[in-house]
Scaffold this active site. Structure first.
Site, mmCIF file in Angstrom:
data_model
loop_
_atom_site.group_PDB
_atom_site.id
_atom_site.type_symbol
_atom_site.label_atom_id
_atom_site.label_comp_id
_atom_site.label_asym_id
_atom_site.label_seq_id
_atom_site.Cartn_x
_atom_site.Cartn_y
_atom_site.Cartn_z
ATOM 1 N N LYS A 133 0.859 -1.191 0.000
ATOM 2 C CA LYS A 133 0.000 0.000 0.000
ATOM 3 C C LYS A 133 0.887 1.230 0.000
ATOM 4 O O LYS A 133 1.959 1.233 0.595
ATOM 5 C CB LYS A 133 -0.851 0.036 1.274
ATOM 6 C CG LYS A 133 -1.995 -0.946 1.254
ATOM 7 C CD LYS A 133 -3.177 -0.390 2.057
ATOM 8 C CE LYS A 133 -4.295 -1.393 2.138
ATOM 9 N NZ LYS A 133 -4.463 -1.961 3.454
ATOM 10 N N HIS A 136 0.279 6.625 3.086
ATOM 11 C CA HIS A 136 -0.567 7.826 2.987
ATOM 12 C C HIS A 136 -0.606 8.569 4.318
ATOM 13 O O HIS A 136 -0.060 8.096 5.312
ATOM 14 C CB HIS A 136 -1.967 7.453 2.505
ATOM 15 C CG HIS A 136 -2.685 6.508 3.422
ATOM 16 N ND1 HIS A 136 -3.382 6.935 4.525
ATOM 17 C CD2 HIS A 136 -2.783 5.163 3.401
ATOM 18 C CE1 HIS A 136 -3.885 5.887 5.134
ATOM 19 N NE2 HIS A 136 -3.527 4.802 4.482
ATOM 20 N N HIS A 139 -0.951 7.358 8.017
ATOM 21 C CA HIS A 139 0.120 6.767 8.821
ATOM 22 C C HIS A 139 1.143 7.801 9.305
ATOM 23 O O HIS A 139 2.187 7.438 9.831
ATOM 24 C CB HIS A 139 0.834 5.656 8.034
ATOM 25 C CG HIS A 139 0.198 4.312 8.226
ATOM 26 N ND1 HIS A 139 -0.867 3.889 7.475
ATOM 27 C CD2 HIS A 139 0.442 3.312 9.116
ATOM 28 C CE1 HIS A 139 -1.237 2.684 7.880
ATOM 29 N NE2 HIS A 139 -0.461 2.314 8.878
HETATM 30 N N1 ARG Z 1 -0.448 -2.339 10.341
HETATM 31 C C1 ARG Z 1 -1.477 -1.884 11.240
HETATM 32 C C2 ARG Z 1 -2.318 -0.810 10.569
HETATM 33 O O1 ARG Z 1 -1.852 -0.156 9.679
HETATM 34 C C3 ARG Z 1 -0.941 -1.321 12.516
HETATM 35 C C4 ARG Z 1 -0.137 -2.273 13.348
HETATM 36 C C5 ARG Z 1 0.055 -1.754 14.724
HETATM 37 N N2 ARG Z 1 0.874 -2.580 15.554
HETATM 38 C C6 ARG Z 1 0.515 -3.741 16.097
HETATM 39 N N3 ARG Z 1 1.371 -4.390 16.816
HETATM 40 N N4 ARG Z 1 -0.688 -4.222 15.932
HETATM 41 O O2 ARG Z 1 -3.448 -0.609 10.953
#
Ligand code: ARG
Length: 574
Positions: A133, A136, A139
């Protein structure tokens, strides 16, 4: 010693003098924690609420306040006055200026550094982007809040571990491979990168609506990845590399780094242990074919561990990740900088860890933040309404460049400074709100050189630097500090803010709130500018010039450190 500490000690000594028989008096450190700033500056600079002593002294606060005022002998620090149950202090301005300046100038940009974190480790899970992805602006907050907290904890002496918990696992990758095999080719993916992957993924969904059988094919490809099929794995690894190459540019622009990129797939072979343990501890129940941990007693829906088809879930990987981090880093705290929408997920995961008997689960903290919108518009990947972070940053740099070209046509190195200012503007905008509030990104606000903005604070820093260059050229040496030249309201207001800076850093760390530092540097910049406009820094009596230049240097050092702690560069010329 800073003023609050010496004031607290003086109060402590006065209490002992006034009540020699008393027991259980809080020590100077305890008293420091009780000190307040009166709501109205007319009342004084600090106030000590005497009700804090009524229990141990068995006396009403007004009585205590009166007695302490009569006993007070520390005029060189402050004048004391009783007001109801409060003891109000008006600092001795000369003494305060000298003490504060001395403390800041001795430490320089290390003012406020501490070692309270020595021997303690903090893990920070931030940014944690999803593979295939585009990066954007959704994040941006996790990236910058996490990056800033890491710097703050480092500054306080903690060992920190920055973890990018990549979203690199899930059926969507099977679908992507499937789409690639059907409609893609190596060359266009190499050329188009993540955009091409997104195009393939969108096409997959469109075609699957007419041809649902595709979904099975997608799942089959994911199963292949999970089972370690060579072709599937190598395509998947390639997609991952493409994404990381793409995001590396953004991290570089932002100056953000990580100690680990162990993402979801890293835990693929570490979940068996979690499952065994859950079974052994009799925490797993089967519900509609899926394995879950029941959390009814905690008022939460069950935590899903295994799907009907036996595949693991996001929560399963987070359980494995938390245990792995504890085993590997022995963290004293593990912070998850993730949007507030995932609140339930983290409450469930932390609760399950607790049920498994891990006492350290209470040291896991979800550092939640609000949503970001762009020029008043909500963003949604699904609706295709996204703002690519790299585009936003590049645009910010361009806009900054054109402002700088207009404002300072003779500046050297304009491109590099525009980069620092443009990126700083975006980061400041992101970190100026308290994190849980939703925030709307607006260009006019972010790049307003006169308003509360990154460029404004940076500009003030550059102004201090320029003054210091001039002072140096004029041979001004700040060898002696004469506080009597800094008794005016503007200097005193600035000194007060500087003296509080170490406390602000600690508050920001305790509350996981970088915005407190953003607030502090902004206040300091504003106070400095006020001082600058009211006084001719380099003119007049030599001792007065020395004092004002010293104050300028102190302001510059604290602003530079504050900006650093929120991940913003501090150019010396602008
Ligand atoms: N990749 C996930 C997202 O973009 C966030 C991950 C956050 N960290 C975790 N240990 N769950 O929503």
């Amino acid at each position: 010693m800073d003023t609050m500490t010496s004031l607290s000690r003086a109060i402590y000594e006065t209490i002992l003098l006034a009540y020699p028989e008393a027991k259980d008096i809080p020590d100077a450190k305890g008293i420091r924690g009780f000190l307040e700033v009166p709501p109205n500056p007319e009342m004084g600079d600090y106030a000590f609420p005497c009700f804090r002593l009524s229990k141990v002294l068995h006396m009403g606060p007004p009585m205590i306040a009166k007695k302490l005022t009569e006993t007070w002998e520390k005029g060189e620090i402050a004048a004391a006055e009783a007001a109801g149950g409060y003891l109000n202090f008006r600092l001795n301005r000369v003494n305060f200026a000298e003490k504060t300046l001395q403390a800041v100038l001795e430490a320089g940009s290390d003012f406020g550094r501490g070692d309270e974190g020595k021997g303690k480790t903090v893990c920070l899970d931030y940014s944690s982007i999803n593979i295939a992805k585009r990066f954007h602006i959704g994040h941006l907050s996790t990236t910058m809040i996490g990056h800033s907290l890491k710097r703050i904890y480092d500054f306080l002496g903690y060992e920190t571990v920055g973890i990018n918990h990549l979203g690199d696992w899930g059926t969507q990758f099977g679908k992507m491979i499937c789409a690639y095999k059907l409609w893609g080719d190596r060359e266009s993916v190499e050329k188009g990168g993540v955009d091409e992957l997104t195009r393939l993924y969108v096409r997959f969904h469109q075609e699957a609506e007419m041809n649902p059988e595709l979904e099975d094919q997608g799942r089959a490809w994911f199963k292949k990845i999970e089972d370690g099929d060579e072709e599937a794995l190598s395509i998947f690894k390639w997609f991952k590399e493409l994404t990381l190459k793409d995001t590396a540019r953004v991290y570089e622009l932002l100056g953000v780094t990580f100690d680990s990129y162990a993402g979801e797939s890293f835990y693929n072979d570490k979940m068996g242990r979690v499952l065994d343990e859950l079974k052994e501890k009799q925490l797993l129940t089967v519900s509609e074919g899926a394995s879950v941990v029941d959390l009814t007693d905690d008022g939460m829906p069950p935590c899903l561990i295994l799907k009907k088809d036996g595949t693991t879930l996001y929560a399963t990987r987070d359980l494995a990740a938390a245990i792995y981090r504890q085993d590997t880093y022995h963290f004293d705290r593990c912070l998850y900088v993730v949007a507030y929408q995932q609140d339930l997920h983290f409450r469930q995961v932390f609760r399950v860890l607790e049920k498994m008997g891990y006492a350290w689960a209470k040291n896991c903290v979800h550092v939640a933040f609000g949503m970001i919108s762009y020029e008043g518009e909500a963003l949604s990947t699904r609706k295709g309404n996204v703002v690519i972070l790299e585009d936003l940053l590049n645009q910010a740099v361009e806009k900054a460049l054109s402002i700088i070209q207009e404002k300072s046509p003779n500046l050297e190195n304009k491109e590099e400074i525009a980069r620092q200012v443009g990126i700083g503007a975006v980061v400041y905008a992101d970190l100026s709100n308290s994190r849980i509030k939703d925030m709307d990104f607006r260009w006019d606000r972010a790049l307003n050189f006169d308003g509360e903005s990154g460029p404004y604070v940076q500009y003030t820093h550059a102004r201090c630097c320029s003054l210091l260059r001039k002072a140096e050229a004029a041979g001004v040496v700040c060898d002696e500090l004469h506080g009597e030249h800094l008794q005016d309201d503007e200097a005193q207001a600035l000194l007060r803010l500087l003296s509080r800076f170490p406390d602000v850093i600690r508050d920001a760390a305790d509350k996981y709130e970088p915005s407190m530092i953003t607030r502090a540097v902004t206040d300091i910049a504003q106070a400095y500018n006020k001082f600058y406009y009211e006084h001719r820094i380099l003119d007049g009596d030599a001792a007065a010039v020395k004092a004002r230049v010293a104050l300028t240097r102190a302001a510059r050092d604290v602003i530079a450190r504050g900006l650093y702690l929120i991940g913003i560069d501090a150019p010396e010329k602008m």
